[in-house]
Design a protein around this motif. Sequence first.
Motif, PDB file in Angstrom:
ATOM      1  N   GLY A 165     -51.386 -73.455 -29.720  1.00 55.98           N
ATOM      2  CA  GLY A 165     -50.443 -73.029 -30.746  1.00 55.98           C
ATOM      3  C   GLY A 165     -51.063 -72.178 -31.835  1.00 55.98           C
ATOM      4  N   ASP A 166     -52.380 -72.305 -32.035  1.00 58.15           N
ATOM      5  CA  ASP A 166     -53.056 -71.467 -33.031  1.00 58.15           C
ATOM      6  C   ASP A 166     -53.748 -70.260 -32.377  1.00 58.15           C
ATOM      7  OD1 ASP A 166     -55.078 -72.890 -31.800  1.00 58.15           O
ATOM      8  OD2 ASP A 166     -56.033 -73.542 -33.645  1.00 58.15           O
ATOM      9  N   ALA A 167     -53.262 -69.888 -31.178  1.00 59.68           N
ATOM     10  CA  ALA A 167     -53.686 -68.674 -30.456  1.00 59.68           C
ATOM     11  C   ALA A 167     -55.126 -68.717 -29.945  1.00 59.68           C
ATOM     12  CB  ALA A 167     -53.446 -67.425 -31.290  1.00 59.68           C
ATOM     13  N   LYS A 168     -55.655 -69.901 -29.699  1.00 59.08           N
ATOM     14  CA  LYS A 168     -56.992 -70.037 -29.118  1.00 59.08           C
ATOM     15  C   LYS A 168     -56.850 -70.209 -27.605  1.00 59.08           C
ATOM     16  CE  LYS A 168     -59.149 -70.493 -33.113  1.00 59.08           C
ATOM     17  NZ  LYS A 168     -59.367 -69.293 -33.809  1.00 59.08           N
ATOM     18  N   ILE A 169     -57.690 -69.545 -26.848  1.00 61.35           N
ATOM     19  CA  ILE A 169     -57.674 -69.684 -25.400  1.00 61.35           C
ATOM     20  C   ILE A 169     -58.344 -71.003 -25.050  1.00 61.35           C
ATOM     21  CG2 ILE A 169     -58.454 -68.719 -23.209  1.00 61.35           C
ATOM     22  CD1 ILE A 169     -58.359 -65.953 -24.659  1.00 61.35           C
ATOM     23  N   ARG A 170     -57.589 -71.890 -24.442  1.00 63.98           N
ATOM     24  CA  ARG A 170     -58.104 -73.214 -24.092  1.00 63.98           C
ATOM     25  C   ARG A 170     -58.640 -73.277 -22.673  1.00 63.98           C
ATOM     26  NH1 ARG A 170     -56.389 -77.898 -23.900  1.00 63.98           N
ATOM     27  NH2 ARG A 170     -54.424 -77.548 -22.829  1.00 63.98           N
ATOM     28  N   PHE A 171     -58.093 -72.455 -21.769  1.00 65.29           N
ATOM     29  CA  PHE A 171     -58.479 -72.551 -20.366  1.00 65.29           C
ATOM     30  C   PHE A 171     -58.180 -71.235 -19.663  1.00 65.29           C
ATOM     31  CE2 PHE A 171     -57.275 -73.288 -15.949  1.00 65.29           C
ATOM     32  CZ  PHE A 171     -58.380 -73.940 -15.468  1.00 65.29           C
ATOM     33  N   VAL A 172     -59.098 -70.831 -18.784  1.00 67.41           N
ATOM     34  CA  VAL A 172     -58.877 -69.706 -17.866  1.00 67.41           C
ATOM     35  C   VAL A 172     -59.425 -70.160 -16.529  1.00 67.41           C
ATOM     36  CG1 VAL A 172     -59.453 -67.332 -17.274  1.00 67.41           C
ATOM     37  CG2 VAL A 172     -59.128 -67.957 -19.672  1.00 67.41           C
ATOM     38  N   GLY A 173     -58.599 -70.129 -15.508  1.00 71.51           N
ATOM     39  CA  GLY A 173     -59.078 -70.531 -14.184  1.00 71.51           C
ATOM     40  C   GLY A 173     -57.950 -70.763 -13.208  1.00 71.51           C
ATOM     41  N   GLU A 174     -58.303 -71.407 -12.111  1.00 75.81           N
ATOM     42  CA  GLU A 174     -57.320 -71.679 -11.069  1.00 75.81           C
ATOM     43  C   GLU A 174     -56.488 -72.905 -11.435  1.00 75.81           C
ATOM     44  OE1 GLU A 174     -59.821 -74.337  -7.922  1.00 75.81           O
ATOM     45  OE2 GLU A 174     -60.205 -72.188  -7.921  1.00 75.81           O
ATOM     46  N   TYR A 175     -55.334 -73.001 -10.819  1.00 74.91           N
ATOM     47  CA  TYR A 175     -54.448 -74.127 -11.088  1.00 74.91           C
ATOM     48  C   TYR A 175     -55.173 -75.441 -10.790  1.00 74.91           C
ATOM     49  CZ  TYR A 175     -50.469 -77.249 -10.966  1.00 74.91           C
ATOM     50  OH  TYR A 175     -49.613 -78.286 -11.201  1.00 74.91           O
ATOM     51  N   GLY A 176     -55.062 -76.377 -11.699  1.00 70.80           N
ATOM     52  CA  GLY A 176     -55.688 -77.672 -11.521  1.00 70.80           C
ATOM     53  C   GLY A 176     -57.164 -77.684 -11.843  1.00 70.80           C
ATOM     54  N   GLY A 177     -57.699 -76.542 -12.290  1.00 67.77           N
ATOM     55  CA  GLY A 177     -59.131 -76.457 -12.581  1.00 67.77           C
ATOM     56  C   GLY A 177     -59.522 -77.049 -13.888  1.00 67.77           C
TER      57      GLY A 177
END
Length: 87
Positions: free
Chosen positions: A75-87
């Motif tokens: 919600g504060d525009a921070k990227i929490r995760f990048v990856g494959e589904y379930g990763g």
Amino acid sequence: MVELESAIAKYYREIQQRPNLTGADLPPLSRNANIWSTLGKPEITFCERDGSVEMELSWSPDWEEEHGLYVYVSGDAKIRFVGEYGG
């Protein structure tokens, strides 16, 4: 937008290091901005998590077709995760 671009490009380069798992021969990115040409339009959803709204972006690029590519943004525009589904 630059942070998102960098995060996705970084993940793409990680995928390049394991071509036997993707089944694709991935060309190098000459610039992070080139990642967008590999993605197409995202599916965008919003969800509530721990009392705040998060945004989820997902794609099915050729280079991660089996699992998809997911990005979670807090919600504060921070990227929490990048990856494959379930990763």
